[in-house]
Design a protein around this motif. Structure first.
Motif, PDB file in Angstrom:
ATOM      1  N   ARG A 297      -9.145   7.393 -10.844  1.00 26.13           N
ATOM      2  CA  ARG A 297      -7.836   7.685 -11.386  1.00 26.13           C
ATOM      3  C   ARG A 297      -7.616   5.835 -10.006  1.00 26.13           C
ATOM      4  O   ARG A 297      -8.372   6.130  -8.901  1.00 26.13           O
ATOM      5  CB  ARG A 297      -7.152   8.332 -10.235  1.00 26.13           C
ATOM      6  CG  ARG A 297      -6.682   9.498 -11.735  1.00 26.13           C
ATOM      7  CD  ARG A 297      -5.591  10.632 -11.340  1.00 26.13           C
ATOM      8  NE  ARG A 297      -5.458  11.626 -11.885  1.00 26.13           N
ATOM      9  CZ  ARG A 297      -5.248  11.012 -13.056  1.00 26.13           C
ATOM     10  NH1 ARG A 297      -4.048  10.238 -13.114  1.00 26.13           N
ATOM     11  NH2 ARG A 297      -5.001  12.843 -13.998  1.00 26.13           N
ATOM     12  N   TYR A 298      -7.177   5.055 -10.107  1.00 24.92           N
ATOM     13  CA  TYR A 298      -6.988   3.410  -9.334  1.00 24.92           C
ATOM     14  C   TYR A 298      -5.163   2.987  -9.585  1.00 24.92           C
ATOM     15  O   TYR A 298      -4.249   3.728 -10.646  1.00 24.92           O
ATOM     16  CB  TYR A 298      -7.823   2.418 -10.383  1.00 24.92           C
ATOM     17  CG  TYR A 298      -6.736   2.009 -11.498  1.00 24.92           C
ATOM     18  CD1 TYR A 298      -6.778   0.653 -11.059  1.00 24.92           C
ATOM     19  CD2 TYR A 298      -7.542   2.449 -12.980  1.00 24.92           C
ATOM     20  CE1 TYR A 298      -6.058   0.291 -12.853  1.00 24.92           C
ATOM     21  CE2 TYR A 298      -7.101   2.081 -13.772  1.00 24.92           C
ATOM     22  CZ  TYR A 298      -6.739   1.667 -13.958  1.00 24.92           C
ATOM     23  OH  TYR A 298      -6.242   0.554 -14.673  1.00 24.92           O
ATOM     24  N   PHE A 299      -5.324   2.661  -8.326  1.00 25.68           N
ATOM     25  CA  PHE A 299      -4.040   2.120  -7.986  1.00 25.68           C
ATOM     26  C   PHE A 299      -4.199   0.594  -7.803  1.00 25.68           C
ATOM     27  O   PHE A 299      -5.080   0.294  -6.932  1.00 25.68           O
ATOM     28  CB  PHE A 299      -2.726   3.257  -7.550  1.00 25.68           C
ATOM     29  CG  PHE A 299      -1.537   3.040  -7.206  1.00 25.68           C
ATOM     30  CD1 PHE A 299      -0.741   3.243  -8.478  1.00 25.68           C
ATOM     31  CD2 PHE A 299      -0.748   2.771  -6.006  1.00 25.68           C
ATOM     32  CE1 PHE A 299       0.517   3.558  -8.493  1.00 25.68           C
ATOM     33  CE2 PHE A 299       0.426   2.423  -5.725  1.00 25.68           C
ATOM     34  CZ  PHE A 299       1.831   2.735  -7.304  1.00 25.68           C
TER      35      PHE A 299
ATOM     36  N   PRO B 255       0.171   2.368  -2.119  1.00 25.76           N
ATOM     37  CA  PRO B 255       0.749   3.974  -2.658  1.00 25.76           C
ATOM     38  C   PRO B 255       1.176   4.167  -0.580  1.00 25.76           C
ATOM     39  O   PRO B 255       1.667   3.141  -0.314  1.00 25.76           O
ATOM     40  CB  PRO B 255      -0.626   4.751  -2.377  1.00 25.76           C
ATOM     41  CG  PRO B 255      -1.684   3.891  -1.371  1.00 25.76           C
ATOM     42  CD  PRO B 255      -0.922   2.214  -1.970  1.00 25.76           C
TER      43      PRO B 255
ATOM     44  N   TRP C  21      -2.477   9.302   0.824  1.00 25.98           N
ATOM     45  CA  TRP C  21      -2.723   8.357  -0.981  1.00 25.98           C
ATOM     46  C   TRP C  21      -4.158   9.261  -0.136  1.00 25.98           C
ATOM     47  O   TRP C  21      -4.282  10.222  -2.020  1.00 25.98           O
ATOM     48  CB  TRP C  21      -2.346   7.710  -1.255  1.00 25.98           C
ATOM     49  CG  TRP C  21      -3.682   6.739  -0.233  1.00 25.98           C
ATOM     50  CD1 TRP C  21      -3.150   5.931   1.713  1.00 25.98           C
ATOM     51  CD2 TRP C  21      -5.094   6.278  -0.430  1.00 25.98           C
ATOM     52  NE1 TRP C  21      -4.931   5.569   1.339  1.00 25.98           N
ATOM     53  CE2 TRP C  21      -5.616   6.022   0.490  1.00 25.98           C
ATOM     54  CE3 TRP C  21      -6.107   6.400  -1.787  1.00 25.98           C
ATOM     55  CZ2 TRP C  21      -6.538   5.508   0.676  1.00 25.98           C
ATOM     56  CZ3 TRP C  21      -6.853   6.439  -2.239  1.00 25.98           C
ATOM     57  CH2 TRP C  21      -7.394   5.385  -0.968  1.00 25.98           C
TER      58      TRP C  21
ATOM     59  N   ASP D 100      -1.495  12.590  -7.660  1.00 29.21           N
ATOM     60  CA  ASP D 100      -1.786  11.154  -8.225  1.00 29.21           C
ATOM     61  C   ASP D 100      -1.938  11.140 -10.022  1.00 29.21           C
ATOM     62  O   ASP D 100      -2.577  10.240 -10.405  1.00 29.21           O
ATOM     63  CB  ASP D 100      -2.921  10.831  -7.773  1.00 29.21           C
ATOM     64  CG  ASP D 100      -3.897  12.076  -8.311  1.00 29.21           C
ATOM     65  OD1 ASP D 100      -3.952  12.986  -8.885  1.00 29.21           O
ATOM     66  OD2 ASP D 100      -5.383  11.118  -7.657  1.00 29.21           O
TER      67      ASP D 100
ATOM     68  N   HIS E  75       0.313  10.159 -11.219  1.00 30.01           N
ATOM     69  CA  HIS E  75       0.480   8.314 -11.872  1.00 30.01           C
ATOM     70  C   HIS E  75       0.012   7.585 -12.382  1.00 30.01           C
ATOM     71  O   HIS E  75       0.138   6.340 -12.956  1.00 30.01           O
ATOM     72  CB  HIS E  75       2.107   8.167 -11.735  1.00 30.01           C
ATOM     73  CG  HIS E  75       2.233   8.078 -10.229  1.00 30.01           C
ATOM     74  ND1 HIS E  75       1.764   9.289  -9.489  1.00 30.01           N
ATOM     75  CD2 HIS E  75       2.442   7.178  -9.944  1.00 30.01           C
ATOM     76  CE1 HIS E  75       1.909   8.469  -8.311  1.00 30.01           C
ATOM     77  NE2 HIS E  75       2.257   7.558  -8.166  1.00 30.01           N
ATOM     78  N   TRP E  76      -1.432   7.448 -11.822  1.00 26.30           N
ATOM     79  CA  TRP E  76      -2.253   6.856 -11.288  1.00 26.30           C
ATOM     80  C   TRP E  76      -2.844   6.763 -12.878  1.00 26.30           C
ATOM     81  O   TRP E  76      -3.846   7.797 -12.935  1.00 26.30           O
ATOM     82  CB  TRP E  76      -3.305   7.172 -10.465  1.00 26.30           C
ATOM     83  CG  TRP E  76      -2.665   7.067  -8.766  1.00 26.30           C
ATOM     84  CD1 TRP E  76      -1.155   7.168  -8.650  1.00 26.30           C
ATOM     85  CD2 TRP E  76      -3.361   6.442  -7.813  1.00 26.30           C
ATOM     86  NE1 TRP E  76      -1.320   6.816  -7.122  1.00 26.30           N
ATOM     87  CE2 TRP E  76      -2.666   6.562  -6.791  1.00 26.30           C
ATOM     88  CE3 TRP E  76      -4.381   7.035  -7.307  1.00 26.30           C
ATOM     89  CZ2 TRP E  76      -2.828   6.816  -4.861  1.00 26.30           C
ATOM     90  CZ3 TRP E  76      -5.188   6.595  -5.789  1.00 26.30           C
ATOM     91  CH2 TRP E  76      -3.942   6.399  -5.183  1.00 26.30           C
TER      92      TRP E  76
ATOM     93  N   TYR F  54      -6.879   1.062  -4.616  1.00 26.14           N
ATOM     94  CA  TYR F  54      -7.077   2.479  -4.221  1.00 26.14           C
ATOM     95  C   TYR F  54      -7.887   3.482  -5.512  1.00 26.14           C
ATOM     96  O   TYR F  54      -7.507   2.658  -6.592  1.00 26.14           O
ATOM     97  CB  TYR F  54      -5.731   3.239  -3.825  1.00 26.14           C
ATOM     98  CG  TYR F  54      -5.403   1.831  -2.819  1.00 26.14           C
ATOM     99  CD1 TYR F  54      -5.206   2.679  -1.278  1.00 26.14           C
ATOM    100  CD2 TYR F  54      -4.090   0.872  -2.648  1.00 26.14           C
ATOM    101  CE1 TYR F  54      -5.159   1.871  -0.448  1.00 26.14           C
ATOM    102  CE2 TYR F  54      -3.778   0.508  -1.623  1.00 26.14           C
ATOM    103  CZ  TYR F  54      -4.119   0.900  -0.437  1.00 26.14           C
ATOM    104  OH  TYR F  54      -3.799   0.556   0.330  1.00 26.14           O
TER     105      TYR F  54
ATOM    106  N   SER G 242     -11.578   9.826  -1.873  1.00 24.93           N
ATOM    107  CA  SER G 242     -10.606   8.858  -1.908  1.00 24.93           C
ATOM    108  C   SER G 242     -11.362   7.534  -1.923  1.00 24.93           C
ATOM    109  O   SER G 242     -11.454   7.863  -0.556  1.00 24.93           O
ATOM    110  CB  SER G 242      -9.550   8.663  -1.634  1.00 24.93           C
ATOM    111  OG  SER G 242      -8.470  10.319  -1.791  1.00 24.93           O
TER     112      SER G 242
END
Length: 420
Positions: free
Chosen positions: A33-35, A39, A43, A50, A52-53, A85, A166
């Motif tokens: 999962r990435y952003f 955040p 985070w 997460d 919605h990532w 992230y 993370s």
């Protein structure tokens, strides 16, 4: 001397450990999962939402040409996003099953790695509080962009079950031309295979930690054996308790059965006894009725004797009348039926005449007879016939009885006699 112990410990490890010396938990090119934007500050914690990532495969980046997933660096190439992230969840059955964990990370330019919300290492990053604006120390050269940097972790950073890793990737400047990220996580049992990654002091520290860990494992195994022994003992005690409880239950069933049977037997005996009592009571009533009839007949004979006596002087056949009167008198005086009736009545009604005569000694024999007929609940006409008097005279007789008993005139004599 300490070195000898460590060598012995390494030899012991080589003997007791299984043939599988390493296991890959996260492969290069896995899903993450990435952003691309900023955040929340928390985070990196385990329960961070997460969902919605977006999810995509590594390697991530831009400008290098070997990216599987392109990252967004913003709308201005001269002022690109500094930090990207990444988050990933993985499972570990037993963290202490392996001695060391190795993180291999390819980063362009710098990176900060967190395990279960706890920072475990920094690569090309300053020793400062990390924010989304924190820059890497140096710009990675072309030769360093494909290098996987390796970091050793102990099993203490991981937990049994679900774990979270993370990573934040930081650029050294806003005008950077490229970015990249990929990561592997491997765990080892062969300490010699990762010895080249550690200095002599680190090796000794790792061996000391492993030795301590092995001691703890042995102690835990002993404790587990003690627990199993106690559990087996508890199981035996529980089985004994269940067996005793079963015996008690069976015993209670037997006692309950015997009690029920005794109750039924006692009930049957009481029923039989009550039937016998009822039959005896009926026989007593029959005997009393028979005795009353005898008394009645005797009284009737008395009346006849009196009438014959009055005709004695005027009748022609004097001898025959005399013979009849003598015969009636003989029968009248042969046995006292009234006395026998009183005795039997007292036996049936618990000394009725005795108590009545003792409390009211002035009552005559006729009045006692009247009271016994009331006790037997005979109607007024029958009582009059038994006493050989007029029915109207019954009330006068009862008035005399109440007066001798010193009862008020309005008192119901029947209720008094029935309770007596």
């Amino acid at each position: 001397m300490r070195s000898i112990y460590l060598l012995f410990f390494l030899f012991f490890i080589l003997i007791i450990k299984p043939a599988i010396s390493q296991e890959t938990i996260i492969n290069a090119g896995d899903d993450w999962r990435y952003f691309d934007t900023i955040p929340e500050d928390y985070w990196m914690i385990n329960n961070y939402p997460d969902e919605h990532w977006p999810i995509a495969k590594a390697p991530f980046g831009y400008g290098e040409g070997n990216e599987t997933t392109l990252l967004n660096y913003g709308s201005d190439p001269g002022d690109k996003i500094i930090t990207h992230y990444f988050r990933k969840t993985f499972e570990i059955d037993d963290p202490n099953k392996f001695f060391v964990y190795v993180i291999k990370i390819r980063r362009d330019d710098g990176a900060v790695i967190y395990i279960n919300g706890r920072e475990v290492c920094r690569s090309n990053m300053p020793d400062l509080p990390i924010t989304h604006e924190t820059r890497a120390l140096t710009t990675v050269s072309d030769e360093e962009e494909t290098i996987f940097y390796e970091y050793i972790l102990s099993p203490n950073y991981f937990t049994k079950g679900t774990n979270h890793i993370s990573v934040s990737i930081h650029q050294s400047r806003p005008t950077t031309s490229d970015c990249g990220f990929d990561l592997e996580l491997i765990r080892h049992n062969d300490l010699f295979s990762v010895n080249h990654l550690m200095t002599g002091q680190e090796t000794e520290q790792m061996l000391n930690k492993s030795f301590s860990l092995l001691s703890i494992q042995l102690e835990l195994e002993n404790k587990n054996n003690e627990i199993k022994h106690l559990q087996l003992r508890n199981d035996n005690l529980r089985n004994y308790a269940l067996f005793i409880a079963f015996l008690c239950f069976v015993f209670l069933l037997i006692v309950f059965y015997l009690i029920i049977r005794n109750i039924k037997t006692a009930h049957q005996h009481n029923t039989n006894l009550q039937e016998v009592k009822n039959e005896l009571q009926q026989k007593n009533k029959d005997i009393i009725n028979y005795a009353i009839n005898m008394v009645q007949q005797k009284q009737f004979l008395k009346v006849i004797k009196d009438e014959l006596g009055s005709l004695y002087n005027s009748h022609k056949n004097i001898n025959e009348l005399d013979r009849m009167v003598s015969k009636i008198a003989y029968h009248d005086d042969h046995e006292d039926e009234w006395e026998r009736l009183k005795a039997h009545f007292d036996a049936v009604h618990s000394g009725f005449f005795s108590r009545l005569k003792e409390k009211f000694p002035t009552l005559t024999q006729s009045e006692l007879q009247h009271c016994s007929y009331i006790k037997l609940q005979l109607p007024t006409k029958e009582i009059a016939r038994m006493l050989n008097i007029d029915p109207k005279s019954v009330q006068a007789s009862r008035y005399r009885i109440k007066k001798k008993m010193e009862l008020p005139l309005e008192t119901n004599l029947k209720e008094i006699i029935e309770k007596f």
